[in-house]
Design an enzyme around this catalytic site. Structure first.
Site, PDB file in Angstrom:
ATOM      1  N   GLY A 156      -0.932   0.453  -4.789  1.00  0.00           N
ATOM      2  CA  GLY A 156      -2.101  -0.339  -4.413  1.00  0.00           C
ATOM      3  C   GLY A 156      -3.329   0.100  -5.177  1.00  0.00           C
ATOM      4  O   GLY A 156      -3.623   1.288  -5.239  1.00  0.00           O
ATOM      5  N   TYR A 210      11.611  -1.982  -8.619  1.00  0.00           N
ATOM      6  CA  TYR A 210      10.298  -2.152  -9.228  1.00  0.00           C
ATOM      7  C   TYR A 210       9.205  -1.242  -8.684  1.00  0.00           C
ATOM      8  O   TYR A 210       8.452  -0.644  -9.446  1.00  0.00           O
ATOM      9  CB  TYR A 210       9.867  -3.619  -9.061  1.00  0.00           C
ATOM     10  CG  TYR A 210       8.518  -3.958  -9.642  1.00  0.00           C
ATOM     11  CD1 TYR A 210       8.378  -4.268 -10.992  1.00  0.00           C
ATOM     12  CD2 TYR A 210       7.384  -3.985  -8.839  1.00  0.00           C
ATOM     13  CE1 TYR A 210       7.140  -4.589 -11.535  1.00  0.00           C
ATOM     14  CE2 TYR A 210       6.134  -4.307  -9.368  1.00  0.00           C
ATOM     15  CZ  TYR A 210       6.015  -4.612 -10.717  1.00  0.00           C
ATOM     16  OH  TYR A 210       4.789  -4.919 -11.247  1.00  0.00           O
ATOM     17  N   CYS A 219       0.810  -1.210   0.000  1.00  0.00           N
ATOM     18  CA  CYS A 219       0.000   0.000   0.000  1.00  0.00           C
ATOM     19  C   CYS A 219       0.845   1.263   0.000  1.00  0.00           C
ATOM     20  O   CYS A 219       2.065   1.229   0.063  1.00  0.00           O
ATOM     21  CB  CYS A 219      -0.933   0.017   1.204  1.00  0.00           C
ATOM     22  SG  CYS A 219      -0.070   0.082   2.767  1.00  0.00           S
ATOM     23  N   ASN A 245       1.673   0.583   6.014  1.00  0.00           N
ATOM     24  CA  ASN A 245       2.322   0.012   4.847  1.00  0.00           C
ATOM     25  C   ASN A 245       3.357  -0.991   5.328  1.00  0.00           C
ATOM     26  O   ASN A 245       4.260  -0.630   6.085  1.00  0.00           O
ATOM     27  CB  ASN A 245       2.994   1.118   4.025  1.00  0.00           C
ATOM     28  CG  ASN A 245       3.782   0.572   2.845  1.00  0.00           C
ATOM     29  OD1 ASN A 245       3.505  -0.513   2.367  1.00  0.00           O
ATOM     30  ND2 ASN A 245       4.759   1.334   2.378  1.00  0.00           N
ATOM     31  N   GLY A 246       3.224  -2.250   4.919  1.00  0.00           N
ATOM     32  CA  GLY A 246       4.177  -3.264   5.341  1.00  0.00           C
ATOM     33  C   GLY A 246       3.490  -4.551   5.756  1.00  0.00           C
ATOM     34  O   GLY A 246       2.326  -4.802   5.416  1.00  0.00           O
TER      35      GLY A 246
END
Length: 481
Positions: free
Chosen positions: A38, A254, A12, A113-114
């Site tokens: 996301g 990426y 996210c 996030n994670g």
């Protein structure tokens, strides 16, 4: 045997702002620049004079907020938002963030996030102690730990909770009087602070969101830090001194946008340097270099510049195809790939082509792209990958949970080359990637997490340890027998 296309997805992106008269709308713009992180769900919580209100939903940000009345409802001078890709939890409405908790003594919003590596153990412990969960997301665990803390202030409770959760986390919290950002002790995920010309403070997963919101970069949140923002400004405190940089290398390879900076390193420049290193490590005689849109274009330009071979646009991506294209038959699936990506016959026909890509996950996509190029008349297709072979799962927020999903974990480079139909295949070395990114922290791999490539995880795996060790003993065959 045929396989569905498998691509990498990150969990996210988070964005927050404190002190702006149109906070929710600025948050929308910030989240839009983070949409690549996301696409399955989005939400915003706004703070109007101490009252928190939320809207969230499934799909892209523009789909969730297509009705203007949602923005009118989210009045206030502060807000936090979230765009989501589900990894370890189901994509139900209850799992879409930010979460908004209603307590007798106030409201708290939370975005994350994670991925927590001890989430299952903590959830079991909390449930046995009477805690009721409203989602299957590991994010909710932090709030329950905060509420169970016996410390006096919210910040003290938060610090205690942050020392209990393990793994990768970039948290963003907001209550009636403050917004707080927190980063895990290894800094797996990027988190940055900025300030707008009107004095409003911004927190975002990537610096590209600062640019979009018109905020000037102040600093990156460092491992083990919390940043507390309120009407008096911001201050930085630590919740632990047991820190060591291990920034996820796939952020550079990426995930992150090329116009973002992570730990002072521009993502485009890092990718271009890895492409340059790849050209030095794996030269080949060819007529042109092409990149697979979009994340590989920077590496391809670096390869072309160093090799002296012309860079050409041999592949074109259709930007308007839906993000997911799943069809019931192999024929329709292949047609879906053709809708997303096209080879330019007038460019590649009769030519020896170097195709640069950022990574190979299952190999299915690479195989189909090589096929597209050869059907368009390419004489030879030499595949060059601007990262080492992906051999190990991620437990820090990327949706690769087992080695069974990774072709390089089960097959040699030559076997992969033969299966995807390339005339040659070469992966960038680990050192080539480390040098290309160019971090210089006093930590293993200069401050990068390289676990996807070599299995050297910078933390204990906790709940994942047993299944991971078992997966090392298993062998899965992907390729057609």
């Amino acid at each position: 045997m045929s396989y569905e296309v498998k691509s990498l997805n990150e969990e996210c992106g988070i964005f927050g702002i404190w002190g702006h008269p149109d906070a929710a709308r600025v948050t929308y713009f910030g989240l839009h620049s983070l949409q690549h992180r996301g696409q399955e769900g989005a939400g915003i919580v706004a703070n109007e004079d101490g009252t928190l209100r939320r809207h969230r939903g499934h799909g892209l940000l523009a789909e969730v907020f297509q009705d203007e009345t949602y923005m009118e409802m989210l009045a206030g001078s502060s807000a936090i938002g979230h765009v989501r890709y589900s990894t370890s939890s189901k994509n139900t409405l209850n799992n879409i963030q930010p979460f908004l908790f209603e307590f007798h003594d106030g409201q708290v919003a939370l975005a994350h996030n994670g991925n927590l590596t001890n989430a299952k153990s903590l959830r079991r412990m909390l449930e046995e102690d009477g805690t009721i969960f409203h989602s299957t997301s590991d994010t909710e665990i932090l709030m329950h730990l905060i509420r169970k803390s016996t410390k006096e202030t919210f910040i003290e409770k938060l610090k205690e909770a942050l020392n209990v959760v393990k793994g990768a986390f970039a948290y963003l919290l907001m209550n009636e009087t403050q917004m707080v950002a927190a980063l895990d002790p290894n800094g797996f995920r990027p988190l940055t602070i900025g300030q707008m010309t009107n004095g409003a403070y911004v927190v975002a997963s990537e610096t590209c969101a600062l640019e979009v919101s018109g905020a000037k970069f102040i600093c990156d949140v460092k491992p083990g830090e919390i940043v507390i923002i309120d009407d008096n400004g911001y201050r930085i405190e630590r919740y632990t001194d047991d820190v060591q940089y291990a920034i996820c290398s796939m952020e550079y390879v990426y995930f992150a946008r090329p116009d973002s900076n992570i730990a002072g390193i521009n993502v485009h420049s890092a990718r271009k340097k890895t492409g340059s290193n790849l050209a030095k490590e794996a030269p080949v005689e060819a007529d042109m270099v092409i990149g697979v849109p979009n994340s590989s274009l920077s590496a391809a330009s670096g390869y072309a510049e160093t090799s002296g071979i012309p860079y050409e646009m041999g592949l074109v991506k259709n930007q308007y195809v839906a993000r997911t294209f799943i069809q019931p038959t192999q024929e329709l699936r292949e047609q879906g790939v053709r809708m997303k990506l096209s080879a330019v016959r007038g460019v590649v026909e009769g030519k020896k082509v170097i195709m640069v890509d950022d990574s190979i996950v299952r190999g299915t996509t690479s195989k189909r792209i090589v096929q597209l190029l050869k059907e368009a008349g390419a004489k030879e297709v030499h595949v060059r990958i601007a990262s080492p072979p992906l051999k190990y799962p991620s437990f820090y927020g990327i949706d690769i949970q087992t080695r069974n999903e990774l072709i390089a974990a089960n097959h040699t480079v030559e076997e992969i080359r033969e299966w995807i139909g390339a005339d040659s295949l070469y992966y960038l070395s680990e050192q080539g990637l480390i040098d290309g990114i160019g971090l210089d922290f006093d930590a293993p791999y200069s401050g990068l997490c390289m676990a996807h490539f070599n299995g050297d995880y910078p933390t204990k795996l906790y709940d994942y340890e047993e299944s991971y060790l078992k997966s090392l003993e298993e062998t899965t065959f992907f390729l057609d027998e």
